[in-house]
Scaffold this motif. Structure first.
Motif, PDB file in Angstrom:
ATOM      1  N   LYS A 226       0.833  -1.211   0.000  1.00 56.44           N
ATOM      2  CA  LYS A 226       0.000   0.000   0.000  1.00 56.44           C
ATOM      3  C   LYS A 226       0.861   1.252   0.000  1.00 56.44           C
ATOM      4  N   TYR A 227       1.932   1.235   0.779  1.00 55.75           N
ATOM      5  CA  TYR A 227       2.840   2.374   0.840  1.00 55.75           C
ATOM      6  C   TYR A 227       3.448   2.647  -0.542  1.00 55.75           C
ATOM      7  N   THR A 228       3.958   1.597  -1.195  1.00 56.67           N
ATOM      8  CA  THR A 228       4.570   1.736  -2.511  1.00 56.67           C
ATOM      9  C   THR A 228       3.557   2.260  -3.528  1.00 56.67           C
TER      10      THR A 228
ATOM     11  N   ARG B 130       3.094   5.955  -2.989  1.00 55.75           N
ATOM     12  CA  ARG B 130       4.289   6.694  -3.403  1.00 55.75           C
ATOM     13  C   ARG B 130       4.378   6.788  -4.924  1.00 55.75           C
ATOM     14  N   LEU B 131       4.010   5.734  -5.640  1.00 58.37           N
ATOM     15  CA  LEU B 131       4.044   5.761  -7.103  1.00 58.37           C
ATOM     16  C   LEU B 131       3.046   6.767  -7.667  1.00 58.37           C
ATOM     17  N   LYS B 132       1.946   6.987  -6.964  1.00 62.29           N
ATOM     18  CA  LYS B 132       0.956   7.976  -7.386  1.00 62.29           C
ATOM     19  C   LYS B 132       1.330   9.385  -6.918  1.00 62.29           C
ATOM     20  N   LEU B 133       2.508   9.506  -6.290  1.00 65.26           N
ATOM     21  CA  LEU B 133       3.007  10.773  -5.748  1.00 65.26           C
ATOM     22  C   LEU B 133       2.084  11.343  -4.675  1.00 65.26           C
TER      23      LEU B 133
END
Length: 176
Positions: free
Chosen positions: A68-70, A73-76
């Motif tokens: 979920k964290y990643t 982060r990928l969606k900024l």
């Protein structure tokens, strides 16, 4: 491997494989006259730990915060992770609650039965120096030092993962 396949098919976790011995390890730089300054470590039979690893790698539901964290982060998206360390968390896990949650996550029934067999009627004894206690039965919790325990506790506590929106801030509290 046949021995493990048969045990899984019959939902059998042999009693001798779930009998542990607790040893007390002194915490460094602490007063060793106080019991709270020792860390209990449970030694478990290797054959049982292998069966646990097989069960862990089957179809038990996972609960992974790093995914979920990643994704955030990928969606900024702004992301924060808060971790909590609960005292005696594994010792307090409620077996029937865990089995209910496994059922609600559509876990195959043979896995629910093997988890029940794994956690029910666990026996422990305590070794302190040259002294050994009588064997006693543990009625709740999941064993320390078990390969399966962290996953089972994450499943047990997974419903704490409740998102909240307040002042345009997304909160997601989760046990990991």
């Amino acid at each position: 491997m046949k021995m493990y396949t048969w045990r899984l098919s019959k939902s059998v976790f042999p009693q001798i494989w779930k009998s542990g011995t607790i040893i007390m390890i002194a915490k460094p730089n602490k007063d060793h006259k106080k019991v709270e300054n020792y860390r209990p470590i449970t030694l478990l039979p290797v054959l049982g730990k292998l069966l646990e690893k097989i069960v862990k790698n089957l179809q038990l539901p996972s609960h992974n915060i790093s995914f979920k964290y990643t994704k955030c982060r990928l969606k900024l998206e702004k992301t924060a992770v808060v971790c909590m360390d609960l005292n005696k968390a594994f010792n307090s896990m409620w077996l029937e609650g865990l089995l209910y949650k496994l059922h609600m996550k559509d876990t195959p029934s043979y896995l629910i039965h093997i988890v029940r067999a794994f956690l029910e009627d666990r026996e422990l004894k305590i070794n302190i120096k040259d002294n050994t206690s009588i064997v006693f039965t543990v009625y709740r919790g999941t064993p320390q030092g078990s390969p399966l325990s962290p996953l089972l506790y994450n499943i047990f506590s997974s419903d704490i993962d409740t998102p909240h929106i307040q002042n345009n801030i997304y909160y997601n509290m989760q046990m990991i």
